[in-house]
Design an enzyme around this catalytic site. Structure first.
Site, PDB file in Angstrom:
ATOM      1  N   GLY A  55       0.810  -1.170  -0.112  1.00  0.00           N
ATOM      2  CA  GLY A  55       0.008   0.054   0.139  1.00  0.00           C
ATOM      3  C   GLY A  55       0.779   1.339   0.063  1.00  0.00           C
ATOM      4  O   GLY A  55       1.877   1.233   0.938  1.00  0.00           O
ATOM      5  N   ARG A  94      10.655  -1.099  -4.722  1.00  0.00           N
ATOM      6  CA  ARG A  94       9.284  -1.109  -5.668  1.00  0.00           C
ATOM      7  C   ARG A  94       9.267  -0.015  -6.400  1.00  0.00           C
ATOM      8  O   ARG A  94       9.480   1.186  -5.833  1.00  0.00           O
ATOM      9  CB  ARG A  94       8.180  -1.511  -4.637  1.00  0.00           C
ATOM     10  CG  ARG A  94       8.102  -2.813  -4.132  1.00  0.00           C
ATOM     11  CD  ARG A  94       6.616  -3.216  -3.272  1.00  0.00           C
ATOM     12  NE  ARG A  94       5.869  -3.531  -4.459  1.00  0.00           N
ATOM     13  CZ  ARG A  94       4.530  -3.728  -4.449  1.00  0.00           C
ATOM     14  NH1 ARG A  94       4.130  -3.567  -3.063  1.00  0.00           N
ATOM     15  NH2 ARG A  94       3.871  -3.865  -5.279  1.00  0.00           N
ATOM     16  N   ASP A 248      -1.581   4.397  -5.867  1.00  0.00           N
ATOM     17  CA  ASP A 248      -0.215   4.261  -5.853  1.00  0.00           C
ATOM     18  C   ASP A 248       0.612   5.613  -6.281  1.00  0.00           C
ATOM     19  O   ASP A 248       1.598   5.762  -5.651  1.00  0.00           O
ATOM     20  CB  ASP A 248       0.495   2.821  -6.216  1.00  0.00           C
ATOM     21  CG  ASP A 248      -0.114   1.922  -5.508  1.00  0.00           C
ATOM     22  OD1 ASP A 248       0.700   1.332  -4.528  1.00  0.00           O
ATOM     23  OD2 ASP A 248      -1.178   1.387  -5.681  1.00  0.00           O
ATOM     24  N   ASN A 258      -3.151   2.393 -10.198  1.00  0.00           N
ATOM     25  CA  ASN A 258      -3.635   1.654  -9.003  1.00  0.00           C
ATOM     26  C   ASN A 258      -3.512   0.204  -9.174  1.00  0.00           C
ATOM     27  O   ASN A 258      -3.171  -0.238 -10.297  1.00  0.00           O
ATOM     28  CB  ASN A 258      -4.898   2.051  -8.522  1.00  0.00           C
ATOM     29  CG  ASN A 258      -5.495   1.720  -7.206  1.00  0.00           C
ATOM     30  OD1 ASN A 258      -4.692   1.721  -6.109  1.00  0.00           O
ATOM     31  ND2 ASN A 258      -6.706   1.131  -7.079  1.00  0.00           N
TER      32      ASN A 258
END
Length: 377
Positions: A55, A94, A248, A258
């Site tokens: 998240g 990430r 995101d 997203n």
């Protein structure tokens, strides 16, 4: 939020030893509620890469605390060099979520305001805590603004239950507390509005099935789990009043990255004239990208598609194969929803159109960041 009657955040410093950061290991949910202790920057990187935390908001907070852990371990005689190396490693753990590098850069900037390594370690801890506390405050504000959307729909329906569809998990588990997409839902519940949530399972990690449904159950909010391809059918039959998702990364022009499948929900909502809102703190906005198609889309291992993990009849968590040996799988983690399909963005400062001028008017300091990074005076 509440877990078995007790309030938790998703991440917090150990009150008895502040050199340790405690997280909820989300890989074990909903079957086991397990915490994990991060003691090094390498622990933080592993937690982010391997989805112990996930998240946008929580990834950012974890990265902020990761820089603090790096500062604790960095030798005084090469402190800045070590922090620079660790910052790069954390920032690359990430690729899609904007909050990750944003938090790393913020803690590093804070350390630049003081001189000695010991002062830098102290301010890194303070700034990481500030990021976490700010995240909670922003999510609560998102809830207040989003409540007005739900209240309006409730009034139009003359008090009947408001049916909300959400995709993936943009709840408490994706932030420090409250969540983005779930914050208006919690606010509506607290305001006495009858709410029902359609929860997409959200393959391949099943964040909806494993996390969102569990989270809503803990909060005693009526919800129904559906497979990812059911949303359009429900919309066609008038069973969805509103779609709220998280993001995101959002461009300053209003495009949204997203969880994979969000774009399809937006198309279905648009075709059925159903409001489609994206809830986000401003830390998720990328002020340098004009086009959402430029956002890097993370591709993860195909095993996340060809296998599935759950609890078996012996109450053991195990992984089984879904496809034949040797099956090739393409695992794109996110997709882009263009601004034209988005009814509005729910931010900590209010609801804004997914459009460049509107976003810049609400966050003028963000536009200034954009100009500086492009070398425009």
């Amino acid at each position: 939020m509440i877990v078995n009657g007790k309030h938790y955040r998703t991440i917090w410093p150990n009150p008895e030893n502040r050199t340790e950061i405690i997280i909820v290991d989300q890989r074990k949910l909903p079957h086991l509620f397990v915490t994990e202790t991060l003691r090094t920057v390498e622990d933080a990187i592993t937690a982010i890469k391997e989805m112990h935390v996930r998240g946008a908001g929580l990834i950012g907070i974890t990265a902020g605390y990761g820089i603090y852990l790096a500062a604790l371990a960095a030798p005084d005689n090469c402190f800045d060099k070590c922090i620079k190396k660790n910052s790069t490693e954390l920032g690359n753990s990430r690729p899609t979520a904007r909050n990750l590098k944003w938090a790393v850069e913020r803690v590093c900037r804070a350390m630049e305001t003081v001189n000695t390594p010991e002062q830098k370690r102290k301010i890194a801890f303070q700034e990481a805590n500030n990021i976490a506390d700010e995240d909670v405050f922003f999510c609560r504000q998102i809830g207040k603004h989003g409540l007005e959307i739900i209240r309006k729909i409730r009034n139009q329906k003359k008090g009947k239950t408001v049916n909300i569809l959400t995709h993936c998990n943009a709840g408490w588990l994706a932030f420090a507390d409250y969540g983005s997409a779930t914050a208006p839902i919690y606010a509506a519940r607290d305001a006495g509005i009858n709410i029902h949530v359609w929860v997409d399972e959200t393959r391949p990690w099943n964040q909806g099935a494993k996390l969102t449904a569990w989270e809503l159950q803990q909060e005693k909010i009526d919800n129904t789990l559906i497979c990812d391809n059911t949303g359009g059918h429900l919309m066609q039959h008038g069973l969805v009043d509103l779609v709220i998702v998280g993001t995101d990364r959002t461009t300053h022009t209003g495009d949204v990255a997203n969880k994979i499948g969000t774009y399809l929900k937006a198309l279905a909502a648009y075709d059925n004239n159903i409001p489609f809102y994206v809830a986000l703190p401003s830390s998720t906005i990328d002020w340098t990208l004009d086009n959402g198609m430029e956002i890097p889309i993370e591709q993860r291992t195909g095993e996340e598609i060809t296998t599935i993990t759950g609890m078996d009849n012996n109450n053991s968590i195990s992984t089984i194969s879904l496809a034949a040996d040797g099956t090739q799988a393409a695992n794109y983690s996110f997709d882009i929803t263009p601004a034209r399909l988005i009814t509005g963005l729910i931010t900590e400062r209010g609801i804004v159109a997914a459009e460049k001028n509107a976003i810049h008017n609400l966050f003028p300091e963000g536009g200034q960041i954009n100009r500086q990074e492009q070398g425009i005076s």
